[in-house]
Design a protein around this motif. Structure first.
Motif, PDB file in Angstrom:
ATOM      1  N   TRP A  52      28.816 -14.848  -4.271  1.00 47.26           N
ATOM      2  CA  TRP A  52      29.304 -14.692  -2.769  1.00 47.26           C
ATOM      3  C   TRP A  52      27.929 -14.592  -1.910  1.00 47.26           C
TER       4      TRP A  52
ATOM      5  N   TYR B 141      25.816 -12.983   1.307  1.00 49.86           N
ATOM      6  CA  TYR B 141      25.666 -11.860   2.302  1.00 49.86           C
ATOM      7  C   TYR B 141      24.553 -12.138   3.338  1.00 49.86           C
TER       8      TYR B 141
ATOM      9  N   ASP C 146      20.264  -5.483  -1.276  1.00 52.67           N
ATOM     10  CA  ASP C 146      19.764  -6.560  -0.694  1.00 52.67           C
ATOM     11  C   ASP C 146      18.740  -7.555  -1.764  1.00 52.67           C
ATOM     12  N   TRP C 147      19.635  -8.225  -2.227  1.00 54.24           N
ATOM     13  CA  TRP C 147      19.334  -9.229  -3.286  1.00 54.24           C
ATOM     14  C   TRP C 147      17.740 -10.012  -3.046  1.00 54.24           C
ATOM     15  N   ARG C 148      17.403 -10.070  -2.110  1.00 58.07           N
ATOM     16  CA  ARG C 148      16.170 -10.563  -1.444  1.00 58.07           C
ATOM     17  C   ARG C 148      14.983 -10.008  -2.234  1.00 58.07           C
TER      18      ARG C 148
ATOM     19  N   GLN D  39       4.402   4.899  10.025  1.00 59.69           N
ATOM     20  CA  GLN D  39       5.123   5.225   8.759  1.00 59.69           C
ATOM     21  C   GLN D  39       5.018   7.034   8.761  1.00 59.69           C
TER      22      GLN D  39
ATOM     23  N   PRO E 119      21.358 -11.054   5.173  1.00 54.97           N
ATOM     24  CA  PRO E 119      20.244 -10.230   5.031  1.00 54.97           C
ATOM     25  C   PRO E 119      19.494  -9.678   6.318  1.00 54.97           C
TER      26      PRO E 119
ATOM     27  N   ARG F 181       0.679  -1.168   0.000  1.00 51.91           N
ATOM     28  CA  ARG F 181       0.154  -0.274   0.148  1.00 51.91           C
ATOM     29  C   ARG F 181       0.857   1.407  -0.251  1.00 51.91           C
TER      30      ARG F 181
ATOM     31  N   GLY G 200      24.350  -1.885   6.490  1.00 50.07           N
ATOM     32  CA  GLY G 200      25.335  -1.900   5.438  1.00 50.07           C
ATOM     33  C   GLY G 200      25.544  -3.252   5.240  1.00 50.07           C
ATOM     34  N   ARG G 201      26.076  -3.988   4.057  1.00 49.35           N
ATOM     35  CA  ARG G 201      25.870  -5.203   3.843  1.00 49.35           C
ATOM     36  C   ARG G 201      27.116  -5.969   4.409  1.00 49.35           C
TER      37      ARG G 201
ATOM     38  N   LEU H 266      24.390 -14.604  -3.656  1.00 51.14           N
ATOM     39  CA  LEU H 266      24.034 -13.519  -4.728  1.00 51.14           C
ATOM     40  C   LEU H 266      24.310 -14.287  -5.966  1.00 51.14           C
ATOM     41  N   PRO H 267      23.605 -13.769  -7.097  1.00 53.57           N
ATOM     42  CA  PRO H 267      24.018 -14.373  -8.325  1.00 53.57           C
ATOM     43  C   PRO H 267      25.567 -14.657  -8.833  1.00 53.57           C
ATOM     44  N   ILE H 268      26.280 -13.722  -8.269  1.00 51.34           N
ATOM     45  CA  ILE H 268      27.677 -13.691  -8.657  1.00 51.34           C
ATOM     46  C   ILE H 268      28.269 -14.903  -7.769  1.00 51.34           C
TER      47      ILE H 268
ATOM     48  N   VAL I 247      21.386  -6.219   6.967  1.00 51.24           N
ATOM     49  CA  VAL I 247      21.512  -5.472   5.723  1.00 51.24           C
ATOM     50  C   VAL I 247      21.361  -4.003   5.903  1.00 51.24           C
ATOM     51  N   ASN I 248      20.493  -3.746   6.595  1.00 49.08           N
ATOM     52  CA  ASN I 248      20.092  -2.229   6.724  1.00 49.08           C
ATOM     53  C   ASN I 248      20.986  -1.362   7.459  1.00 49.08           C
TER      54      ASN I 248
ATOM     55  N   LEU J 192      21.823  -0.538  -0.816  1.00 47.43           N
ATOM     56  CA  LEU J 192      22.508  -1.458   0.072  1.00 47.43           C
ATOM     57  C   LEU J 192      22.715  -2.933  -0.501  1.00 47.43           C
TER      58      LEU J 192
ATOM     59  N   ARG K  58      27.983  -5.061  -6.687  1.00 45.55           N
ATOM     60  CA  ARG K  58      26.877  -5.406  -6.192  1.00 45.55           C
ATOM     61  C   ARG K  58      26.744  -6.930  -5.788  1.00 45.55           C
ATOM     62  N   GLY K  59      27.272  -7.684  -6.713  1.00 52.19           N
ATOM     63  CA  GLY K  59      26.969  -9.031  -6.937  1.00 52.19           C
ATOM     64  C   GLY K  59      25.931  -9.664  -7.628  1.00 52.19           C
ATOM     65  N   PHE K  60      25.054  -8.727  -8.120  1.00 51.01           N
ATOM     66  CA  PHE K  60      24.002  -8.876  -9.039  1.00 51.01           C
ATOM     67  C   PHE K  60      23.694  -7.849  -9.894  1.00 51.01           C
TER      68      PHE K  60
ATOM     69  N   GLN L  46      17.396   0.208  -0.675  1.00 52.87           N
ATOM     70  CA  GLN L  46      17.625  -1.078  -0.062  1.00 52.87           C
ATOM     71  C   GLN L  46      17.963  -1.779  -1.010  1.00 52.87           C
TER      72      GLN L  46
ATOM     73  N   PHE M 193       8.393  -4.611  20.632  1.00 58.38           N
ATOM     74  CA  PHE M 193       9.024  -4.814  19.284  1.00 58.38           C
ATOM     75  C   PHE M 193       9.917  -3.642  18.934  1.00 58.38           C
TER      76      PHE M 193
ATOM     77  N   TYR N   9      28.164  -4.482 -11.421  1.00 64.19           N
ATOM     78  CA  TYR N   9      27.751  -6.017 -11.233  1.00 64.19           C
ATOM     79  C   TYR N   9      29.079  -6.654 -10.241  1.00 64.19           C
TER      80      TYR N   9
ATOM     81  N   ILE O 217      -4.317   0.251  11.064  1.00 59.66           N
ATOM     82  CA  ILE O 217      -3.845   1.360  10.538  1.00 59.66           C
ATOM     83  C   ILE O 217      -5.162   2.010   9.569  1.00 59.66           C
ATOM     84  N   ASP O 218      -5.747   0.934   9.177  1.00 57.90           N
ATOM     85  CA  ASP O 218      -6.911   1.532   7.992  1.00 57.90           C
ATOM     86  C   ASP O 218      -7.993   2.208   8.919  1.00 57.90           C
TER      87      ASP O 218
END
Lengths: 220, 417
Positions: free
Chosen positions: B47, B49, A97-99, B321, B51, A36, B57-58, B43-45, B54-55, A95, A128-130, A91, B202, A125, B297-298
């Protein structure tokens, strides 16, 4: 399934129509609350040239592309580039974040075509790795026909004038045969000035492609 | 040294690396050395990481985490707070100081409005005076923002840093740090005393990465604070594995307001508000500011719209938010907003003078008993208005309602100690 943005479980809303009409239900990757936050572009009121929101007639920028002799790409995009989308891109690409690459895949349904993604630079590439564009669209069958040479400054760090002056850096990979194909849809994550996509279209035409080229992105 | 006590990625660091100790950021079996979690994504390459964190820094395999030592400060006299603790507060505070001295974990279970922060001052001062480092962490940014000015005032001559996502990096090394629990991921063997406020809230509660971060950020003793601690922590306290102080009385000595139940039909919520609720709100706004909690929230928008039509006072809403969140809470505190409609985001750490609490649909599964206790705890916090009304509007009587109300009643009958 958990939401890739907030980690909360996702509830799929089963309706009788969904169950009985046997339509293919793609599992969403975002929960309703996260989805949303993003603003969809109303396609009926979008610019016919570039898919910009709230511009039912050809916008000024597209008129300029047309005057400069470019056949319009009739670009379509799903979402507007607002605060929520900026933080998504931060993100995902910032950052790394591949997910998140699957986040919008159930909503990304471009019209049937031959899909050619805009490639990422080799340097990006490596860092980032992707490839962020391949990631967003990897539920489609993609043809990686374009190559991109490394450029000194990424588009994201330029202003509008700087972006528009960017020289051509795309080329079509050798040994790709474009003869059998009548339509290509270029795929990118973000349409800003259109410079990148029009360069990519030029590269395809220079390589001998004579069919229609349209384009599609997640964000406009 | 600017980064004393921190563990950072190369991209974070803008000064000399040679003083840092570099350790692999990820183990060969894919465990992140910053958050301790083993959920690496490939990752596709090729290696991997992490997750989970990750916020900040990775963290990528093959890279390093740079850890900076945390030297001691010269001894000082740090406490500038002039206030006095009540007898019950003093007792809890002394128990806390004893645990800190013995480098033992301690749980301070104090009801909402007991004056938890003030009780911490002697223990914090004890360590600062010896040149130690103190961190005060809370899961929520609102609580950090409320704690920071009070600590800055109580330790006026001690340089203090406030750390949360988006806040500027501290320019110098400081002895006292107030931070969100997420920021603890950036500290390693730093704090001689680490206080975790609202430990059951939380996102800290049930988050293995944040618990790992807290345990690795501290090198001395850890203090847990809560008005609604979970059973596990309480049991550790009762069995003597960690220190435990219980403070069932508010600082002003009056009992906690006990929520009253009112029955409503929920079918037309939130579009149509039941008439008894509207009548109650009309009555409440003549004498009180009102915090109206809703489960979804709605619901905020239609309810704010309806109340603006029905009540002749300033009505606002705030949610997680909301970009104007900080400003709206300030305006509510200042009395510029009479009715604040909100989600559980304001259930903790917010003190409003003469504030009535109304929970709409208090039987919703979204409100656990601890949330209900916290929301009720926003009322009656001032000595000149200790019995602000608390109303739970429900259609059904639930287990959580029962636990919340009986817990409040039990606390009101309990003796300190």
């Amino acid at each position: 399934m958990a939401c890739v943005l907030c980690g909360q479980p996702i509830q799929i809303e089963w309706t009788l129509t969904k169950i009985f009409t046997l339509t293919k239900v793609r599992a969403p990757h975002l929960c309703r609350a996260c989805l949303r936050q993003f603003t969809r572009i109303d396609q009926a009121n979008a610019c016919p040239g570039c898919g910009r929101a709230d511009s039912p007639t050809l916008c000024y920028d597209c008129q300029r592309w047309q005057k400069a002799g470019y056949p319009l790409l009739h670009h379509r995009a799903v979402f507007q580039y607002d605060g929520a989308m900026k933080s998504f891109i931060q993100q995902y690409k910032g950052l790394g974040d591949w997910r998140l690459h699957v986040a919008f895949q159930d909503l990304i349904q471009p019209p049937k075509s031959t899909y050619v993604p805009i490639p990422t630079e080799a340097g990006h590439y490596q860092a980032r790795g992707f490839d962020p564009v391949l990631g967003l669209f990897d539920h489609l069958s993609l043809h990686q026909w374009l190559e991109k040479a490394d450029t000194p400054v990424p588009q994201a760090q330029k202003n509008r004038a700087g972006r528009l002056m960017t020289p051509q850096s795309f080329s079509v990979r050798p040994l790709v045969s474009l003869a059998q194909i009548s339509q290509i849809t270029l795929l990118d994550d973000l349409y800003t000035t259109g410079r990148t996509l029009y360069h990519a279209a030029d590269a395809l035409r220079e390589a001998g492609f004579h069919g229609t080229i349209t384009s599609f992105s997640l964000i406009r | 040294m600017r980064y004393a006590g921190m563990q950072l990625l190369l991209d974070d660091i803008k000064s000399d690396l040679s003083v840092a100790q570099a350790v692999p950021a990820m183990t060969t079996d894919g465990r992140c050395m910053r958050c301790g979690q083993k959920q690496a994504v490939t990752l596709p390459i090729g290696w991997r990481y992490c997750p989970v964190c990750v916020n900040l820094g990775r963290v990528v395999e093959g890279q390093s985490l740079f850890r900076f030592e945390a030297p001691r400060f010269p001894p000082t006299a740090s406490l500038t707070w002039q206030g006095e603790l009540t007898h019950a507060q003093q007792q809890a505070s002394a128990e806390l100081c004893a645990s800190v001295k013995a480098q033992r974990e301690h749980l301070l279970w104090a009801v909402t409005g007991a004056g938890k922060t003030e009780m911490l001052f002697p223990a914090i001062a004890q360590l600062l005076n010896k040149g130690g480092r103190v961190g005060v962490a809370a899961p929520r940014i609102d609580v950090v923002r409320e704690l920071a000015p009070r600590l800055a005032q109580a330790f006026a001559h001690t340089p203090m840093a406030v750390r949360y996502g988006g806040a500027p990096w501290p320019k110098q090394d400081v002895q006292l740090t107030v931070l969100t629990t997420h920021q603890l991921l950036r500290y390693y063997h730093c704090f001689d005393l680490l206080v975790i406020d609202e430990v059951d809230a939380f996102p800290f509660a049930h988050d293995a990465a944040l618990m790992y971060a807290a345990q690795h950020a501290v090198i001395g003793s850890m203090v847990w604070l809560s008005a609604t601690p979970d059973q596990k922590l309480l049991q550790q306290g009762r069995r003597g594995k960690i220190g435990l102080s219980t403070l069932p009385r508010r600082f002003h000595g009056y009992p906690l307001p006990v929520p009253k139940l009112a029955w409503v039909k929920k079918v037309h919520l939130p579009q149509q508000l039941p008439q008894p609720l509207l009548d109650q709100l009309k009555k409440l706004v003549t004498t009180h500011r009102v915090l109206l909690f809703v489960p979804d929230i709605d619901w905020l928008r239609p309810i704010v719209k309806a109340l603006r039509r029905q009540l002749n006072v300033a009505v606002q809403s705030v949610h997680a938010q909301d970009e104007a969140r900080e400003a709206k809470v300030l305006a509510f505190r200042a009395g510029e907003i009479q009715v604040m409609v909100t989600t559980t985001i304001l259930e903790r750490g917010v003190t409003i003078h003469r504030c009535a609490v109304v929970v709409l649909s208090a039987d919703s599964p979204r409100f656990g008993h601890d949330a209900l206790i916290q929301m009720a705890g926003r009322a009656g916090r001032a000595a000149d208005s200790p019995d602000d009304p608390v109303w739970f509007y429900v259609q059904h009587y639930t287990r959580d309602l029962q636990v919340a109300i009986t817990t409040i009643e039990q606390l009101n009958h309990m003796k300190a100690g």
